[in-house]
Scaffold this motif. Structure first.
Motif, PDB file in Angstrom:
ATOM      1  N   ALA A   1       0.564  -1.529   0.112  1.00  0.00           N
ATOM      2  CA  ALA A   1      -0.079   0.204   0.201  1.00  0.00           C
ATOM      3  C   ALA A   1       0.836   1.447  -0.025  1.00  0.00           C
ATOM      4  O   ALA A   1       0.711   1.965  -1.130  1.00  0.00           O
ATOM      5  N   TYR A   2       1.227   1.531   0.752  1.00  0.00           N
ATOM      6  CA  TYR A   2       2.880   2.489   0.770  1.00  0.00           C
ATOM      7  C   TYR A   2       3.830   2.372  -0.053  1.00  0.00           C
ATOM      8  O   TYR A   2       3.900   4.106  -1.477  1.00  0.00           O
ATOM      9  N   ALA A   3       4.316   1.524  -0.643  1.00  0.00           N
ATOM     10  CA  ALA A   3       5.542   1.161  -1.682  1.00  0.00           C
ATOM     11  C   ALA A   3       4.843   1.350  -3.067  1.00  0.00           C
ATOM     12  O   ALA A   3       5.126   2.242  -3.624  1.00  0.00           O
ATOM     13  N   TRP A   4       3.560   0.763  -3.434  1.00  0.00           N
ATOM     14  CA  TRP A   4       3.643   0.736  -4.828  1.00  0.00           C
ATOM     15  C   TRP A   4       2.474   1.422  -5.336  1.00  0.00           C
ATOM     16  O   TRP A   4       2.206   2.607  -6.257  1.00  0.00           O
ATOM     17  N   CYS A   5       1.254   2.296  -3.789  1.00  0.00           N
ATOM     18  CA  CYS A   5       0.945   3.326  -4.189  1.00  0.00           C
ATOM     19  C   CYS A   5       1.295   4.464  -3.997  1.00  0.00           C
ATOM     20  O   CYS A   5       1.248   5.647  -4.816  1.00  0.00           O
ATOM     21  N   GLY A   6       2.549   4.523  -3.510  1.00  0.00           N
ATOM     22  CA  GLY A   6       2.923   5.946  -2.747  1.00  0.00           C
ATOM     23  C   GLY A   6       3.568   5.974  -5.114  1.00  0.00           C
ATOM     24  O   GLY A   6       4.244   7.000  -5.136  1.00  0.00           O
ATOM     25  N   ALA A   7       4.401   5.163  -5.361  1.00  0.00           N
ATOM     26  CA  ALA A   7       4.889   5.001  -6.965  1.00  0.00           C
ATOM     27  C   ALA A   7       3.499   5.451  -7.912  1.00  0.00           C
ATOM     28  O   ALA A   7       4.423   6.051  -8.413  1.00  0.00           O
ATOM     29  N   PHE A   8       3.201   4.744  -7.891  1.00  0.00           N
ATOM     30  CA  PHE A   8       1.957   4.854  -9.087  1.00  0.00           C
ATOM     31  C   PHE A   8       0.541   5.281  -8.875  1.00  0.00           C
ATOM     32  O   PHE A   8      -0.343   5.571 -10.123  1.00  0.00           O
ATOM     33  N   LEU A   9      -0.129   5.021  -7.797  1.00  0.00           N
ATOM     34  CA  LEU A   9      -1.187   5.447  -7.982  1.00  0.00           C
ATOM     35  C   LEU A   9      -1.052   7.131  -7.516  1.00  0.00           C
ATOM     36  O   LEU A   9      -0.609   8.201  -6.858  1.00  0.00           O
TER      37      LEU A   9
END
Length: 300
Positions: free
Chosen positions: A101-109
């Motif tokens: 939630a932090y790593a993926w969403c921080g980069a791509f959401l």
């Protein structure tokens, strides 16, 4: 069929009495009791091996590292991962889900995107996505359940679209026991270009998983519900996606080279294993997996 009596004998806590009667334990959905082999494995590490992994040039560190990575290899095979580097050790399923939630969403959401969850999710597979949407200005969408507790997959086409970045779904509900049609959910997410995150805490115990055959992008589970220790969990991620994700926590074992001007990070999975690894928990979880694989069967 399983030989229930032989299995029961392997759990020492079931030999005690409570209120004058043999203990009957019915709360495995919250945490499972531990077989003797897992208890022994944890004790042996402290008695015979205790040393930090990946950082020492002495025998204890090398032997502990070997067993730590052997546990990673066993778990990769157990869940059908294509390589052990797709197995990230975390402190539990909650930490694993928060990592994505932090790593993926921080980069791509991005603002205007959406994340899709289901009405049957545990808080750990809802709140991290809710918070990510709040941080990024995205929308949280919810797939409802019907009166029978089944996921309304006929609504997938209306809820998942080209702005959907993540679809998070449980493999088996911790309250209802419902097992949604994961294949249908994953196929709908893939068609829209979204990544899928599966909470496998209950499902891995009741039926197991083959993440390769399932086709999910991320899969999380806790050790303590799979007869392993508390404080250890696993995040499976397709290697391609793990390599694209930035780290979530920084310092310790996730570092490659450090200068005051620039730091480079270790390759996956160590990039996501900051600090001192819970090598005791990981090795004991590997023993728990061995226990599950070798459960005694009754003669028929």
């Amino acid at each position: 069929m399983f030989d229930v009596e032989k299995i029961r004998e392997q759990f020492p806590i079931l030999g005690r009495e409570v209120y004058g009667r043999p203990l009957v334990y019915l709360d495995s959905g919250a945490t499972a009791q531990k077989p003797q082999c897992v208890i022994d494995a944890e004790c042996r590490i402290y008695l015979e091996l205790n040393a930090n992994v990946h950082r020492g040039a002495h025998w204890l560190s090398e032997e502990t590292t070997t067993r730590y990575e052997a546990a990673r290899e066993r778990i990769a095979r157990f869940i059908g991962a294509s390589e052990r580097e797709e197995i990230v050790f975390t402190s539990g399923a909650t930490a694993a889900l928060n990592t994505v939630a932090y790593a993926w969403c921080g980069a791509f959401l991005e603002a205007g995107d959406n994340v899709v969850v289901t009405e049957m999710e545990h808080h750990s597979n809802l709140v991290p996505w809710q918070a990510a949407c709040e941080r990024r200005g995205a929308e949280l969408r919810v797939i409802p359940i019907d009166d029978a507790g089944c996921l309304r997959t006929e609504l997938l086409e209306t809820l998942i679209d080209r702005r959907t970045k993540v679809v998070a779904v449980t493999q088996a509900s911790n309250t209802l026991g419902t097992r949604p049609d994961l294949r249908r959910v994953i196929d709908a997410a893939r068609a829209a270009g979204a990544v899928t995150v599966v909470d496998g805490c209950q499902g891995i115990v009741h039926g197991g998983v083959d993440v390769g055959a399932l086709g999910c992008d991320f899969y999380a589970f806790s050790g303590h519900k799979l007869y392993g220790p508390t404080g250890i969990g696993v995040l499976y991620g397709r290697r391609e996606l793990l390599e694209r994700m930035p780290p979530f926590l920084y310092g310790g074992d996730m570092v490659d080279r450090v200068t005051f001007e620039r730091t480079t990070y270790a390759p996956v999975p160590l990039k996501f294993e900051a600090g001192t690894a819970n090598y005791v928990g990981a090795i004991a979880l590997g023993e728990a997996v061995r226990f599950v694989e070798e459960l005694p069967r009754a003669e028929v």
